[in-house]
Design a protein around this motif. Structure first.
Motif: not given
Length: 87
Positions: A48-71
């Motif tokens: 499937p083109a859209y995999l909910v678990d992966r989409v959530n993982e990508v968003r969570e990774n971005a939020i976690r990584n960005g949090g390290k820089y105050g974003i």
């Protein structure tokens, strides 16, 4: 202040921002290139083109990584949602 004075004061910052913008565009272009490859791979293998678990993982990774820089987390969630949608 006159526009020339403002330009002189701001020049080093504007130059750095412009250079960073070029890097960001290149990174986005590479990301979209990879996403096209992923899309072809998914199509070939019936994934499937859209995999909910992966989409959530990508968003969570971005939020976690960005949090390290105050974003801002809301910004990151919205930006990555838009980026994923465009992919």
């Amino acid at each position: 202040r006159k526009p020339q004075e403002i330009a002189k004061i701001m020049r080093p910052y504007r130059e750095e921002i412009d250079a960073l913008d070029i890097k960001l565009v290149k990174l986005l272009a590479r990301r979209f290139e990879i996403m096209r490859e992923v899309g072809e791979l998914k199509l070939k293998h019936g994934i499937p083109a859209y995999l909910v678990d992966r989409v959530n993982e990508v968003r969570e990774n971005a939020i976690r990584n960005g949090g390290k820089y105050g974003i801002n987390k809301k910004f990151l969630w919205a930006f990555w949602s838009f980026l994923i949608y465009q992919s």
